[in-house]
Scaffold this motif. Sequence first.
Motif, short mmCIF file in Angstrom:
data_model
loop_
_atom_site.label_atom_id
_atom_site.label_comp_id
_atom_site.label_asym_id
_atom_site.label_seq_id
_atom_site.Cartn_x
_atom_site.Cartn_y
_atom_site.Cartn_z
N THR A 1 0.83 -1.20 0.00
CA THR A 1 0.00 0.00 0.00
C THR A 1 0.87 1.25 0.00
OG1 THR A 1 -1.74 -1.17 1.18
CG2 THR A 1 -1.83 1.22 1.24
N ASN B 1 0.50 11.57 0.12
CA ASN B 1 0.48 11.27 -1.32
C ASN B 1 -0.91 11.35 -1.92
OD1 ASN B 1 3.32 10.46 -2.26
ND2 ASN B 1 3.10 9.48 -0.27
N LYS B 2 -1.90 10.82 -1.24
CA LYS B 2 -3.26 10.82 -1.77
C LYS B 2 -3.80 12.23 -1.96
CE LYS B 2 -7.47 9.39 -2.75
NZ LYS B 2 -7.75 8.94 -4.10
N TYR B 3 -3.52 13.10 -1.01
CA TYR B 3 -4.10 14.45 -1.04
C TYR B 3 -3.09 15.52 -1.42
CZ TYR B 3 -7.73 11.80 1.18
OH TYR B 3 -8.67 10.85 1.43
N PHE C 1 0.16 7.69 3.22
CA PHE C 1 -1.08 7.71 2.44
C PHE C 1 -1.59 9.15 2.31
CE2 PHE C 1 -5.61 7.53 1.81
CZ PHE C 1 -5.78 6.51 0.88
N TYR D 1 -0.84 5.40 -6.85
CA TYR D 1 -1.97 4.48 -7.03
C TYR D 1 -2.69 4.30 -5.70
CZ TYR D 1 -4.77 0.35 -7.63
OH TYR D 1 -5.83 -0.52 -7.64
N PHE D 2 -4.02 4.39 -5.74
CA PHE D 2 -4.81 4.24 -4.52
C PHE D 2 -6.02 3.36 -4.80
CE2 PHE D 2 -2.75 8.34 -4.50
CZ PHE D 2 -2.07 8.30 -3.30
N ALA E 1 0.97 4.04 -2.80
CA ALA E 1 0.67 5.44 -2.47
C ALA E 1 1.77 6.36 -2.96
CB ALA E 1 0.48 5.60 -0.97
N TYR F 1 -11.89 3.40 0.22
CA TYR F 1 -11.24 3.81 1.45
C TYR F 1 -12.18 4.76 2.18
CZ TYR F 1 -10.13 8.02 -1.18
OH TYR F 1 -10.22 9.14 -1.95
#
Length: 186
Positions: free
Chosen positions: A26, A137-139, A134, A34-35, A30, A39
Motif C-alpha cells: 500500500t 500522497n493521496k491528497y 497515504f 496508485y490508490f 501510495a 477507502y
Amino acid sequence: MSQGVILSPIKHKASKMANDLYDFATQKDAISGYFEKEYELNLQWLPQYVEDFPKVMGKIMLKWEKCKFVSASQQMIPEKHGVYCFSIQLGDPFPDTIHIPLYIGKAAPGYLSERFQSYLREKNNIKGRSKLVFMLNKYRNQLFFWWSELPRIYVDTVEEHLLMCCKPPCNEKFPSREKLWGKAFD
C-alpha cells in the motif's frame, strides 16, 4: 454524542505478516500515486471540547498560518516551537474555505520548520508511518500545513487539547480527555 467523519483501506488481513506485506504494498502504491478506490476518511468531532477550547486556553491565543504542503513552502515555516495541523481543502463542489483536519502534531523539542521538512521526506518513505504516507500522497494537491507558534512550555498541552477536540484520522495516539481537559492551565 460525537459525529464520525478513520483513514483505512477497507481490505483487512488476518495475520501480522500479511498486514506488513499489505502495508508495504500500500505504501509503495501510495508513493507511486496508485490508490484503492475503496477507502474511508473518518474524523471524530467533539463539539463540547471545541466550544470550551477558548475558555480552557485562557490567555493562550493560537494565531494560525497556513501554506500549501509543497517543498517550495519550506521557507515560510518558522524555526520556532508550536503546534501544526495537516488539512485537506475539499474543493468542488464545496466552498474553498472548507478544510478537514487530517493530522495534528507538535514541534517541540524541534522546530516547525524541521517537522515540515521531515514530512517532505516521509512522503517518499516506504517504511514511513502508513497513514501519513497515504495522506501525504493521496491528497498532495489539496493538502495544507497550518501552524501556530507557541512558547515551548505550552506546546505539549495545546497539542493534547487540540487532539481532544477531534480525532484526526491520521493520528494514532490520543490523550485521555477526562484526565487532562483544562487542568494544565489552572
